[in-house]
Write a protein that holds these residues in place. Structure first.
Motif, short mmCIF file in Angstrom:
data_model
loop_
_atom_site.label_atom_id
_atom_site.label_comp_id
_atom_site.label_asym_id
_atom_site.label_seq_id
_atom_site.Cartn_x
_atom_site.Cartn_y
_atom_site.Cartn_z
N GLU A 39 6.27 0.85 -0.86
CA GLU A 39 6.79 2.13 -1.34
C GLU A 39 8.23 2.36 -0.85
O GLU A 39 9.10 2.78 -1.59
N TYR A 42 8.00 5.40 3.93
CA TYR A 42 6.87 5.53 4.84
C TYR A 42 7.28 5.09 6.25
O TYR A 42 6.85 4.06 6.75
N SER A 96 1.96 -1.85 2.10
CA SER A 96 2.39 -0.46 2.07
C SER A 96 1.35 0.44 2.72
O SER A 96 1.04 1.51 2.23
N SER A 97 0.81 -0.07 3.84
CA SER A 97 -0.13 0.71 4.66
C SER A 97 -1.40 1.13 3.93
O SER A 97 -1.92 2.21 4.17
N ARG A 104 -10.90 -0.12 -3.57
CA ARG A 104 -9.72 -0.98 -3.73
C ARG A 104 -10.10 -2.46 -3.71
O ARG A 104 -9.50 -3.27 -4.41
N THR A 146 -5.90 7.51 0.78
CA THR A 146 -7.21 7.75 1.37
C THR A 146 -7.25 9.14 2.02
O THR A 146 -8.32 9.69 2.21
N GLU A 210 -8.62 3.93 10.03
CA GLU A 210 -8.74 2.94 8.97
C GLU A 210 -8.06 1.64 9.34
O GLU A 210 -7.16 1.60 10.18
N1 ARG Z 1 -3.28 4.66 4.60
C1 ARG Z 1 -3.30 5.51 3.45
C2 ARG Z 1 -4.01 4.87 2.30
O1 ARG Z 1 -4.51 3.82 2.45
C3 ARG Z 1 -1.90 5.92 3.04
C4 ARG Z 1 -0.97 4.85 2.68
C5 ARG Z 1 0.31 5.39 2.14
N2 ARG Z 1 1.31 4.37 2.09
C6 ARG Z 1 2.55 4.60 1.65
N3 ARG Z 1 3.37 3.61 1.68
N4 ARG Z 1 2.90 5.77 1.22
O2 ARG Z 1 -4.06 5.38 1.22
#
Ligand code: ARG
Length: 256
Positions: A39, A42, A96-97, A104, A146, A210
């Motif tokens: 993204e 972040y 992206s975390s 998913r 999430t 998570e």
């Molecule tokens: N960890 C959360 C998820 O899995 C948020 C991830 C958001 N990442 C970002 N790059 N905005 O949905």
């Protein structure tokens, strides 16, 4: 009629030249460059410092590319289009975390988790600090996350749940008092709140923890295996610890 079929033929030809298959490791190594997407809004995981993309996940992914013997190319796109871009083969890997979730996992293949972290409630009022305190409140979270899903599923008593395309926009809503609480990741919250010290927001309790991982196209086994192997090496050879210390002053790897 003929014109229509000409257009149809041209469209098909275009599709044929632009559609790419999920690239297995050898195709990526042959071309010499892995295409990665994130993204980019972040912090401190992946964000822009001026025009430069930096952060924990950027350092980690670039280290993985180096261990795979390839160069890398970054694309930054809105959070909620990252995983679908994988099934369209617009990029080879997303970092992206993303939390690993069963939903998913139906659509993509996750790597080993590269960190573990949790969701938090952020509010001006320090009596709003956990899920039950969100009852009757206006709550904001980022679209497709999430965190949004958690509130949807677990706090039906919110006054209103509003989603925003970025965390920045969610924070703005909290700052301008259009919202009472924001649900997001704890390191990101710490970083973003530090930039707005006067707002005096409080970080509440952890709502859930998570496991966060990168993702590749469903069943791109050669790529996921190579990444995982490189990642295990980085955990052992100290390079993961070094990157984690650089960004967090602690080691954020998931417990064994
Ligand atoms: N960890 C959360 C998820 O899995 C948020 C991830 C958001 N990442 C970002 N790059 N905005 O949905």
């Amino acid at each position: 009629m003929q014109r229509i079929s000409l257009i149809a033929a041209a469209t098909l030809a275009l599709l044929a030249t632009t559609a790419v298959q999920a690239r297995p490791l050898d195709a990526i190594q042959k071309e010499g460059t892995i295409r990665m997407a994130t993204e980019g809004y972040y912090p401190p995981f992946a964000y822009f410092e001026g025009k430069k993309l930096v952060g924990f996940e950027i350092d980690l992914a670039e280290l993985m590319a180096q261990k795979l013997g390839v160069k890398f190319e970054w694309k930054t796109v809105p959070f909620d289009s990252l995983l679908t871009g994988l099934s369209q083969d617009r990029w080879d890997l997303v970092i992206s975390s993303h939390g690993i979730t069963p939903e998913r996992e139906k659509a993509v293949t996750f790597t080993l988790p590269h960190y573990c972290s949790g969701a938090q409630v952020i509010a001006r009022d320090d009596s709003i600090k956990n899920a039950k305190d969100l009852a009757g409140k206006v709550v904001v979270a980022q679209t497709g996350t999430t965190y949004l899903q958690y509130v949807q599923k677990n706090v039906p008593s919110v006054k209103r749940l509003v989603n925003f395309p970025t965390n920045e926009a969610a924070l703005q809503a909290l700052m301008s008092k259009r919202a009472d609480a924001w649900v997001t990741e704890r390191f990101l919250a710490k970083e973003m709140l530090a930039k707005n010290p006067n707002a005096n927001f409080k970080q509440g309790e952890l709502l859930f923890v998570e496991r966060i991982a990168a993702a590749v196209s469903k069943d791109n086994k050669t790529l996921v295996n190579a990444w995982n192997q490189a990642f295990e090496t980085a955990l052992k050879d100290g390079s993961y610890a070094k990157i984690s210390q650089k960004w967090f002053k602690e080691d954020i790897r998931c417990p064994e």
